[in-house]
Design a protein around this motif. Structure first.
Motif, short mmCIF file in Angstrom:
data_model
loop_
_atom_site.label_atom_id
_atom_site.label_comp_id
_atom_site.label_asym_id
_atom_site.label_seq_id
_atom_site.Cartn_x
_atom_site.Cartn_y
_atom_site.Cartn_z
N MET A 320 -11.80 -5.08 1.57
CA MET A 320 -10.37 -5.02 1.85
C MET A 320 -9.65 -4.12 0.85
O MET A 320 -8.76 -3.33 1.21
CB MET A 320 -9.77 -6.43 1.80
N ILE A 321 -10.01 -4.22 -0.42
CA ILE A 321 -9.37 -3.40 -1.45
C ILE A 321 -9.66 -1.92 -1.21
O ILE A 321 -8.77 -1.07 -1.29
CB ILE A 321 -9.84 -3.85 -2.84
N VAL A 322 -10.91 -1.60 -0.90
CA VAL A 322 -11.29 -0.20 -0.65
C VAL A 322 -10.59 0.32 0.61
O VAL A 322 -10.16 1.48 0.66
CB VAL A 322 -12.82 -0.09 -0.53
N ALA A 323 -10.46 -0.52 1.63
CA ALA A 323 -9.79 -0.08 2.86
C ALA A 323 -8.33 0.25 2.60
O ALA A 323 -7.83 1.28 3.07
CB ALA A 323 -9.91 -1.17 3.93
N GLU A 324 -7.63 -0.61 1.87
CA GLU A 324 -6.23 -0.31 1.54
C GLU A 324 -6.12 0.94 0.70
O GLU A 324 -5.23 1.77 0.91
CB GLU A 324 -5.61 -1.50 0.81
N THR A 325 -7.02 1.09 -0.27
CA THR A 325 -6.99 2.28 -1.13
C THR A 325 -7.23 3.54 -0.31
O THR A 325 -6.57 4.56 -0.53
CB THR A 325 -8.06 2.14 -2.22
N ALA A 326 -8.17 3.48 0.63
CA ALA A 326 -8.47 4.66 1.45
C ALA A 326 -7.28 5.03 2.34
O ALA A 326 -6.92 6.22 2.45
CB ALA A 326 -9.71 4.40 2.30
N LEU A 327 -6.66 4.05 2.98
CA LEU A 327 -5.51 4.34 3.84
C LEU A 327 -4.35 4.91 3.03
O LEU A 327 -3.70 5.88 3.46
CB LEU A 327 -5.08 3.07 4.56
N SER A 328 -4.08 4.34 1.88
CA SER A 328 -2.97 4.84 1.05
C SER A 328 -3.30 6.21 0.49
O SER A 328 -2.43 7.08 0.37
CB SER A 328 -2.68 3.86 -0.09
N PHE A 329 -4.56 6.45 0.14
CA PHE A 329 -4.96 7.75 -0.37
C PHE A 329 -4.78 8.84 0.68
O PHE A 329 -4.38 9.97 0.37
CB PHE A 329 -6.41 7.70 -0.84
N LEU A 330 -5.06 8.50 1.94
CA LEU A 330 -4.90 9.47 3.01
C LEU A 330 -3.45 9.65 3.44
O LEU A 330 -3.17 10.49 4.30
CB LEU A 330 -5.74 9.05 4.22
N GLY A 331 -2.55 8.87 2.87
CA GLY A 331 -1.12 9.03 3.14
C GLY A 331 -0.62 8.32 4.36
O GLY A 331 0.52 8.56 4.79
#
Length: 391
Positions: A320-331
């Motif tokens: 879950m943490i990696v998924a949120e980080t990936a979505l936020s990183f992609l903008g």
């Protein structure tokens, strides 16, 4: 009564009073409860215990972010754009040439390259910025409710600057933003797992207990969801969020998106466990005693899976943490003014930023790595402790 009987009684009673207290005689724990046995096995795994301590520390940081952060996350000073990290020194030179105890950081002197017009910062040994603990600083509201201005650490003068992890393109303190981002990134994983837990346990229990057409319907739905490519689907759902929504609404919808596809694996595991346990003697006895189906599921079978479910949930949190980080990183996930680890990494996605200010990438990425590894080690330790066949 003979002397032999006295000795026998003493030998039988002595270990019973000290086995659980000392933890050195596992063979005497046959009468201990399930959670006592799990804790006894878990605490022997030093790596898992250390990982659990790190996770508790991260949640403590997120819970008291306002107090622990030396500055507000949105406070900016453009004259200190991309200022490098400062280090804390404990002793400073006194007027008589000796050393005195004075926690401080060394200030900056700036210079501008006449050709590239790039501003560079040089640490000035003569410029001392005293710092202290429990100092008064910018006002904030703890948990959005309690007004306060006390900070764990900060410069003694409000006009001084302290950038222990450097600053970003707007001159904002990266340490403060990283602390505030811990609250969002760690809580969104926890909330997402709780949502997945409700779906997975409920549907998995119904599928494994009833079987038949109920099991077939739920399993076909799980297969359809599992066959969907998660990342493109996440991107499409996140891109559909209206830009007029508040940061709080975006936070909850991102949590829902992250947890929407995280419950299928748990549901299948719970289903398999129910298939194995629904014909056991204790379930048959409870059924003959007049227990209803709901009581059989949630009072008799499901509690026996608690330790396993807890271990699975712990291993699902880093996803879950990696998924949120990936979505936020992609903008397309959380966006400013919300601060999360993914939002911080978004500021470091161009080559120029990495070359001029590598700390913008190192610190947020390091926080993600530490959190993910800690959850993985903790989950492995809890899974081994909950396994009755592990010695």
């Amino acid at each position: 009564m003979t002397a032999h009987s006295f000795i026998t009684d003493d030998l039988e009673s002595a270990p019973a009073t000290s086995a659980l207290a000392t933890g050195t005689a596992p063979e005497n724990m046959a009468a201990a409860g399930q959670w006592t046995l799990i804790w006894h096995k878990f605490r022997r795994n030093k790596v898992a215990v250390f990982a659990g301590s790190l996770i508790l520390m991260l949640y403590f940081i997120g819970l008291f972010a306002e107090f622990l952060a030396p500055a507000l996350p949105e406070a900016s000073r453009p004259q200190f754009t991309y200022a490098p990290p400062q280090s804390i020194s404990l002793f400073a030179p006194a007027e008589d040439g000796s050393s005195r105890f004075l926690p401080h950081v060394k200030g900056y002197t700036q210079s501008v390259d006449p050709e590239s017009l790039r501003r560079t910062f040089v640490v000035d040994d003569a410029l001392i910025v005293p710092i202290g603990f429990f100092v008064r600083g910018p006002e904030y509201k703890l948990w959005g409710l309690i007004p306060a201005d006390l900070h764990l650490m900060g410069p003694l003068k409000a006009t001084d600057t302290m950038y222990l992890m450097g600053s970003d393109k707007l001159g904002r303190d990266l340490l403060s933003r990283l602390i505030y981002g811990t609250r969002i990134s760690m809580s969104i994983g926890l909330v997402g797992v709780l949502v997945s837990l409700c779906f997975g346990v409920t549907l998995g229990s119904l599928s494994g207990f009833y079987g038949g057409w109920v099991d077939m319907t739920i399993q076909r739905g799980i297969e359809i969801i599992s066959s969907m490519p998660t990342i493109p689907l996440w991107l499409g759902l996140a891109a559909a969020i209206p830009i007029t929504w508040s940061p709080l609404q975006v936070y909850f919808i991102i949590t829902l998106i992250v947890s929407l596809f995280g419950w299928t694996g748990l549901a299948r595991e719970v289903r398999g466990r129910f298939f194995a346990l629904r014909s056991e003697d204790f379930v048959t006895a409870a059924r003959l005693d007049g227990s209803r189906e709901r009581r059989l599921i949630f009072r008799h079978i499901l509690p026996s899976l608690t330790s396993h479910i807890l271990a699975v949930v712990t291993l699902a949190l880093p996803t879950m943490i990696v998924a949120e980080t990936a979505l936020s990183f992609l903008g397309i996930g959380l966006k400013a003014p919300v601060v999360s680890w993914g939002v911080l990494l978004q500021d470091a996605q161009n080559v120029r930023t990495i070359a001029t200010a590598p700390w913008l990438l190192i610190w947020p990425a390091g926080a993600v790595v530490i959190a993910v590894l800690s959850f993985n080690f903790l989950g492995d330790g809890m899974r081994d402790a909950a396994d009755p066949y592990e010695s």
